[in-house]
Design a protein around this motif. Structure first.
Motif, short mmCIF file in Angstrom:
data_model
loop_
_atom_site.label_atom_id
_atom_site.label_comp_id
_atom_site.label_asym_id
_atom_site.label_seq_id
_atom_site.Cartn_x
_atom_site.Cartn_y
_atom_site.Cartn_z
N SER A 14 0.83 -1.21 0.00
CA SER A 14 0.00 0.00 0.00
C SER A 14 0.87 1.26 0.00
O SER A 14 0.39 2.34 -0.32
N PHE A 15 2.14 1.11 0.37
CA PHE A 15 3.07 2.24 0.32
C PHE A 15 3.66 2.34 -1.08
O PHE A 15 4.39 1.44 -1.51
N PRO A 16 3.33 3.41 -1.81
CA PRO A 16 3.80 3.52 -3.19
C PRO A 16 5.32 3.35 -3.34
O PRO A 16 5.79 2.74 -4.31
N TRP A 89 -4.13 2.79 7.03
CA TRP A 89 -3.99 1.67 7.96
C TRP A 89 -4.40 2.08 9.37
O TRP A 89 -5.08 1.34 10.07
N LEU A 90 -4.00 3.28 9.80
CA LEU A 90 -4.35 3.74 11.14
C LEU A 90 -5.86 3.89 11.31
O LEU A 90 -6.41 3.65 12.38
N ALA A 91 -6.56 4.28 10.23
CA ALA A 91 -8.00 4.45 10.29
C ALA A 91 -8.72 3.11 10.43
O ALA A 91 -9.76 3.02 11.08
N GLN A 92 -8.13 2.06 9.85
CA GLN A 92 -8.70 0.73 9.94
C GLN A 92 -7.55 -0.29 10.08
O GLN A 92 -7.22 -1.00 9.12
N PRO A 93 -6.96 -0.37 11.25
CA PRO A 93 -5.83 -1.30 11.43
C PRO A 93 -6.27 -2.74 11.16
O PRO A 93 -7.33 -3.17 11.57
N ASP A 94 -5.43 -3.42 10.43
CA ASP A 94 -5.70 -4.83 10.09
C ASP A 94 -4.45 -5.62 10.46
O ASP A 94 -3.53 -5.74 9.65
N TRP A 95 -4.39 -6.09 11.70
CA TRP A 95 -3.22 -6.79 12.20
C TRP A 95 -3.10 -8.16 11.56
O TRP A 95 -4.11 -8.85 11.41
#
Length: 96
Positions: A14-16, A89-95
């Motif tokens: 997700s990080f370009p 990711w911080l808005a919807q953390p998916d561990w």
């Protein structure tokens, strides 16, 4: 349900700035040490993004290996697209 490896690779990709280094890397099991080595010689922002991924994968292991992630350094160095990936990711953390 996604496997932990799928979740962490989705986060990393997700990080370009990490996409090119991970394009042909499709491990069946995520190996944090192998991931860490991929970023030897990386740019500062690539390194920060990789450290974030490693800390999401296993914060205790990252701390033990001194793979610290500095949010303030990231915020000052990352471009808007990479900052947005972290914010998503911080808005919807998916561990994993």
């Amino acid at each position: 349900m996604d496997k932990p490896t799928q979740k962490i690779l989705r986060l990393a990709r997700s990080f370009p700035c990490l996409v090119a280094k991970l394009r042909n890397w499709n491990p069946t099991e995520f190996d944090p040490d192998e991931f860490y080595v991929k970023f030897t010689g990386a740019s500062h922002v690539e390194w920060l993004c990789a450290l974030f991924v490693l800390n999401v994968w296993n914060p205790g292991d990252a701390r033990q290996k001194e793979w610290g992630f500095d949010l303030f350094d990231f915020a000052g160095a990352a471009d808007p697209d990479n900052r947005q990936a972290l914010m998503n990711w911080l808005a919807q953390p998916d561990w994993p």
